[in-house]
Design a protein around this motif. Structure first.
Motif, PDB file in Angstrom:
ATOM      1  N   MET A 113     -18.975  -2.685  -2.328  1.00  0.00           N
ATOM      2  CA  MET A 113     -18.506  -3.474  -1.199  1.00  0.00           C
ATOM      3  C   MET A 113     -16.993  -3.345  -1.129  1.00  0.00           C
ATOM      4  SD  MET A 113     -18.985  -7.499  -0.409  1.00  0.00           S
ATOM      5  CE  MET A 113     -20.381  -7.286   0.651  1.00  0.00           C
ATOM      6  N   VAL A 164     -17.380 -13.472  -3.114  1.00  0.00           N
ATOM      7  CA  VAL A 164     -18.306 -12.461  -2.594  1.00  0.00           C
ATOM      8  C   VAL A 164     -18.841 -11.606  -3.744  1.00  0.00           C
ATOM      9  CG1 VAL A 164     -18.465 -10.400  -1.136  1.00  0.00           C
ATOM     10  CG2 VAL A 164     -17.326 -12.445  -0.276  1.00  0.00           C
ATOM     11  N   GLY A 165     -18.002 -11.288  -4.705  1.00  0.00           N
ATOM     12  CA  GLY A 165     -18.447 -10.521  -5.872  1.00  0.00           C
ATOM     13  C   GLY A 165     -19.493 -11.265  -6.689  1.00  0.00           C
ATOM     14  N   TRP A 166     -19.270 -12.565  -6.885  1.00  0.00           N
ATOM     15  CA  TRP A 166     -20.234 -13.365  -7.647  1.00  0.00           C
ATOM     16  C   TRP A 166     -21.573 -13.464  -6.920  1.00  0.00           C
ATOM     17  CZ3 TRP A 166     -15.788 -17.295  -8.211  1.00  0.00           C
ATOM     18  CH2 TRP A 166     -14.951 -16.913  -9.248  1.00  0.00           C
ATOM     19  N   GLY A 186     -22.746 -11.215  -4.993  1.00  0.00           N
ATOM     20  CA  GLY A 186     -23.344  -9.898  -5.194  1.00  0.00           C
ATOM     21  C   GLY A 186     -24.017  -9.782  -6.548  1.00  0.00           C
ATOM     22  N   GLN A 187     -23.404 -10.367  -7.589  1.00  0.00           N
ATOM     23  CA  GLN A 187     -24.011 -10.343  -8.922  1.00  0.00           C
ATOM     24  C   GLN A 187     -25.323 -11.121  -8.933  1.00  0.00           C
ATOM     25  OE1 GLN A 187     -21.132 -11.885 -11.672  1.00  0.00           O
ATOM     26  NE2 GLN A 187     -20.005  -9.958 -11.803  1.00  0.00           N
ATOM     27  N   ASN A 225     -27.306 -11.584  -6.402  1.00  0.00           N
ATOM     28  CA  ASN A 225     -28.286 -10.790  -5.656  1.00  0.00           C
ATOM     29  C   ASN A 225     -28.852  -9.666  -6.502  1.00  0.00           C
ATOM     30  OD1 ASN A 225     -28.245 -12.261  -3.290  1.00  0.00           O
ATOM     31  ND2 ASN A 225     -26.613 -11.042  -2.381  1.00  0.00           N
ATOM     32  N   GLU A 226     -28.046  -9.087  -7.396  1.00  0.00           N
ATOM     33  CA  GLU A 226     -28.535  -8.029  -8.272  1.00  0.00           C
ATOM     34  C   GLU A 226     -29.559  -8.559  -9.259  1.00  0.00           C
ATOM     35  OE1 GLU A 226     -25.136  -6.322 -10.172  1.00  0.00           O
ATOM     36  OE2 GLU A 226     -24.285  -5.587  -8.291  1.00  0.00           O
TER      37      GLU A 226
END
Length: 99
Positions: A1, A36-38, A40-41, A43-44
């Motif tokens: 991203m 946003v990064g967290w 994304g984590q 969601n992974e």
């Protein structure tokens, strides 16, 4: 991203109608990028076999059964009312418009 730019933060602030100073825009750009990064984590890690939840701990509602019980009559409920009209509380009008 891709990284969120200062312009992205300014656009989101404008949509939310939040006035931000130049310093706040710079600071929030980095913070929003971390958030946003967290996300994304998370969601992974989320898998199809893990059901969505609204709370990390199981919650139990403590309620009583609905049972018909004796209650106050209109005269008793209105006994302390400063004004009443047709067995209802009468309150001063706060709006000027007619209903």
């Amino acid at each position: 991203m891709s990284a969120l730019s200062r312009d992205d933060v300014a656009h989101v602030a404008m949509l939310a109608r939040i006035g931000l100073s130049e310093t706040e825009l710079d600071r929030l750009a980095g913070q929003l990028e971390q958030i946003v990064g967290w996300v994304g984590q998370v969601n992974e890690v989320a898998a199809a076999d893990v059901p969505p939840m609204s709370h990390p701990l199981p919650l139990t509602n403590v309620t009583r059964p609905d049972e018909v019980r004796a209650s106050l009559g209109a005269d008793q409920a209105l006994a302390g009312a400063p004004e009443m009209d047709q067995q209802r509380f009468s309150v001063p009008r706060i709006l000027d418009e007619e209903v």
